[in-house]
Design a protein around this motif. Structure first.
Motif, PDB file in Angstrom:
ATOM      1  N   ASP A 154      53.001  37.744  34.547  1.00 44.37           N
ATOM      2  CA  ASP A 154      53.011  37.575  36.009  1.00 44.37           C
ATOM      3  C   ASP A 154      52.957  38.922  36.716  1.00 44.37           C
ATOM      4  O   ASP A 154      52.245  39.106  37.700  1.00 44.37           O
ATOM      5  CB  ASP A 154      54.282  36.843  36.459  1.00 44.37           C
ATOM      6  CG  ASP A 154      54.319  35.433  35.901  1.00 44.37           C
ATOM      7  OD1 ASP A 154      53.240  34.910  35.571  1.00 44.37           O
ATOM      8  OD2 ASP A 154      55.428  34.879  35.778  1.00 44.37           O
TER       9      ASP A 154
ATOM     10  N   ALA B 159      49.487  40.246  36.638  1.00 45.48           N
ATOM     11  CA  ALA B 159      48.610  39.550  37.591  1.00 45.48           C
ATOM     12  C   ALA B 159      48.829  40.090  39.001  1.00 45.48           C
ATOM     13  O   ALA B 159      47.873  40.343  39.740  1.00 45.48           O
ATOM     14  CB  ALA B 159      48.871  38.054  37.539  1.00 45.48           C
ATOM     15  N   ILE B 160      50.113  40.283  39.379  1.00 44.53           N
ATOM     16  CA  ILE B 160      50.416  40.788  40.725  1.00 44.53           C
ATOM     17  C   ILE B 160      49.979  42.248  40.860  1.00 44.53           C
ATOM     18  O   ILE B 160      49.386  42.639  41.867  1.00 44.53           O
ATOM     19  CB  ILE B 160      51.916  40.608  41.039  1.00 44.53           C
ATOM     20  CG1 ILE B 160      52.196  39.122  41.225  1.00 44.53           C
ATOM     21  CG2 ILE B 160      52.330  41.411  42.264  1.00 44.53           C
ATOM     22  CD1 ILE B 160      53.642  38.747  41.293  1.00 44.53           C
TER      23      ILE B 160
ATOM     24  N   GLU C  13      47.558  43.681  39.424  1.00 49.43           N
ATOM     25  CA  GLU C  13      46.102  43.787  39.518  1.00 49.43           C
ATOM     26  C   GLU C  13      45.576  43.252  40.843  1.00 49.43           C
ATOM     27  O   GLU C  13      44.452  43.541  41.221  1.00 49.43           O
ATOM     28  CB  GLU C  13      45.441  43.053  38.348  1.00 49.43           C
ATOM     29  CG  GLU C  13      45.621  43.817  37.044  1.00 49.43           C
ATOM     30  CD  GLU C  13      44.842  43.217  35.895  1.00 49.43           C
ATOM     31  OE1 GLU C  13      44.800  41.978  35.805  1.00 49.43           O
ATOM     32  OE2 GLU C  13      44.282  43.983  35.095  1.00 49.43           O
ATOM     33  N   SER C  14      46.371  42.419  41.543  1.00 57.19           N
ATOM     34  CA  SER C  14      45.858  41.870  42.799  1.00 57.19           C
ATOM     35  C   SER C  14      46.536  42.453  44.033  1.00 57.19           C
ATOM     36  O   SER C  14      46.471  41.886  45.112  1.00 57.19           O
ATOM     37  CB  SER C  14      45.942  40.344  42.794  1.00 57.19           C
ATOM     38  OG  SER C  14      47.162  39.910  42.309  1.00 57.19           O
ATOM     39  N   THR C  15      47.196  43.615  43.866  1.00 57.97           N
ATOM     40  CA  THR C  15      47.743  44.334  45.013  1.00 57.97           C
ATOM     41  C   THR C  15      47.193  45.764  44.957  1.00 57.97           C
ATOM     42  O   THR C  15      46.783  46.207  43.887  1.00 57.97           O
ATOM     43  CB  THR C  15      49.286  44.388  44.962  1.00 57.97           C
ATOM     44  OG1 THR C  15      49.666  44.741  43.637  1.00 57.97           O
ATOM     45  CG2 THR C  15      49.904  43.066  45.339  1.00 57.97           C
TER      46      THR C  15
ATOM     47  N   ALA D 205      50.391  35.684  42.861  1.00 61.49           N
ATOM     48  CA  ALA D 205      49.120  35.824  42.132  1.00 61.49           C
ATOM     49  C   ALA D 205      48.443  34.475  41.906  1.00 61.49           C
ATOM     50  O   ALA D 205      47.271  34.418  41.597  1.00 61.49           O
ATOM     51  CB  ALA D 205      49.349  36.536  40.802  1.00 61.49           C
ATOM     52  N   GLU D 206      49.218  33.354  42.073  1.00 61.00           N
ATOM     53  CA  GLU D 206      48.619  32.023  41.867  1.00 61.00           C
ATOM     54  C   GLU D 206      48.139  31.414  43.181  1.00 61.00           C
ATOM     55  O   GLU D 206      47.526  30.346  43.197  1.00 61.00           O
ATOM     56  CB  GLU D 206      49.627  31.055  41.212  1.00 61.00           C
ATOM     57  CG  GLU D 206      49.996  31.396  39.784  1.00 61.00           C
ATOM     58  CD  GLU D 206      51.050  32.482  39.715  1.00 61.00           C
ATOM     59  OE1 GLU D 206      51.935  32.520  40.589  1.00 61.00           O
ATOM     60  OE2 GLU D 206      50.979  33.325  38.804  1.00 61.00           O
TER      61      GLU D 206
ATOM     62  N   ILE E 222      43.664  34.461  45.345  1.00 59.93           N
ATOM     63  CA  ILE E 222      42.641  34.441  44.285  1.00 59.93           C
ATOM     64  C   ILE E 222      41.238  34.578  44.889  1.00 59.93           C
ATOM     65  O   ILE E 222      40.437  35.396  44.439  1.00 59.93           O
ATOM     66  CB  ILE E 222      42.759  33.151  43.441  1.00 59.93           C
ATOM     67  CG1 ILE E 222      44.072  33.188  42.646  1.00 59.93           C
ATOM     68  CG2 ILE E 222      41.565  33.004  42.493  1.00 59.93           C
ATOM     69  CD1 ILE E 222      44.404  31.921  41.912  1.00 59.93           C
TER      70      ILE E 222
END
Lengths: 187, 180
Positions: A45, A48-49, A51-53, B103-104, B109
């Protein structure tokens, strides 16, 4: 005590993880197994966070893991621990290079290093393409090779490439525009 | 003090604009540091990236430390480094403390898939700029092709390519090649 351990463990990670943010991942698994501050599942998790911030992935991971373990002070201890070895090593190298910048061997090295880095960044760009422009999991046969292409992403890619070369706007302008288009087009 | 604050703010902006790791930072650095502020040249940025490949730590931090040092010595290096990590710390703390399932989230996304397509294009432009200032003759082209091919075929650590290139550069110089 936890703060000191966090600092120490992330200092080690920063010292031995060579080659960018993702290289820190095996070290974080090791920390999770050793101290149980966060679970191996929660690392997924965190990744994922991270990589998306915005921001360097390694720094994001350290901040998140530190916060989970010890709140605000924990995240500061982990993040400062992670970056301190880099800062020390680079300061030493910068001081040496300053002194030897006119040295022919240093110049000879950089003459070869520049095309080398260009190639390494080009390869990294291919990796970015692999995750953003095509979806290899949709591959069934070569006759249906176009099924794996994310059409919307490829069009947006081509559009940004065209616009950036036509108008010299700041990169963030295109990043924000692409984020909005991504939401509107349900990419 | 004013210069240190400028370094901190410039790198905080770079940190906040970087999506997807060290390489995604390159187009932002080229814009903010090379073109707008002229704190260093294109060649110097590549040199810093080269050193960052084979030294420990996060490449974005290594590059910030280098550029900061060039501007204002050790204090500058620390100001630039703190700047580049500052947005990360704030954003991640807020997400970790208040937002679950970030992230979900469908919007996140979708937005991020869009961002990735744009970053791919920005990185292509960055590579073209690197090519213009890095590959200038047959020797450079040779190094580029060998490193590119081997790196695609075998997943070797960049450290080996960097070390091998240093050796190649010195042999090239000894054989009478022009270095700059």
């Amino acid at each position: 005590m936890t703060y000191f351990l966090l600092f120490f463990e992330f200092f080690k990670t920063g010292l031995f993880a060579v080659g960018g943010g993702l290289a820190t991942l095996p070290f974080l698994y090791n920390i999770s197994a050793k101290y149980g501050w966060f679970s191996a599942d929660s690392l997924i998790d965190m990744l994922a966070i991270s990589e998306s911030t915005p921001g360097p992935i390694g720094v994001n991971m350290a901040t998140y893991a530190g916060f989970t373990t010890g709140g605000i002070l924990g995240s500061l201890a982990a993040t400062i621990g992670l970056v301190m070895p880099s800062v020390i090593v680079i300061l030493i190298i910068a001081k040496i290079l300053e002194k030897f910048s006119e040295n022919v061997y240093v110049k000879a090295s950089f003459t070869a290093l520049r095309p080398c880095v260009c190639a390494l960044v080009a390869v990294a760009a291919l990796e970015v393409f692999k995750v953003s422009l095509v979806d290899l999991s949709k591959f069934t046969s070569f006759s249906k090779i176009f099924n794996i292409v994310n059409v919307k992403s490829v069009i947006l890619f081509a559009l940004v490439l065209f616009l950036t070369n036509k108008f010299k706007k700041h990169p963030i302008f295109y990043i924000i525009g692409a984020a909005i288009l991504g939401i509107i087009l349900k990419m | 003090m004013k210069d240190l604050l400028k370094l901190f703010l410039a790198f905080a902006k770079i940190g906040a604009c970087t999506f997807g790791g060290g390489y995604a930072m390159l187009p932002i650095i080229q814009r903010e540091i090379v073109e707008d502020r002229k704190w260093c040249t294109e060649e110097e940025v590549i040199n810093y990236f080269a050193v960052g490949q084979c030294t420990p730590g996060v490449i974005a931090v290594n590059t910030a430390t280098f550029i900061g040092y060039k501007q204002k010595k050790t204090a500058g290096a620390i100001a630039a480094t703190l700047g580049v990590i500052f947005p990360s710390i704030i954003i991640i703390m807020i997400i970790a403390a208040f937002i679950s399932g970030f992230a979900e989230n469908t919007y996140v996304i979708h937005a991020f898939n869009g961002i990735r397509a744009a970053v791919s294009a920005l990185v292509v432009n960055a590579v073209v700029k690197l090519w213009k200032s890095g590959v200038k003759n047959a020797f450079g082209l040779g190094i580029f092709l060998v490193v590119f091919t081997l790196s695609v075929m075998f997943k070797l650590s960049p450290v080996y390519f960097v070390l091998a290139s240093i050796v190649a550069g010195i042999i090239y110089y000894k054989a009478g090649g022009k270095v700059e």
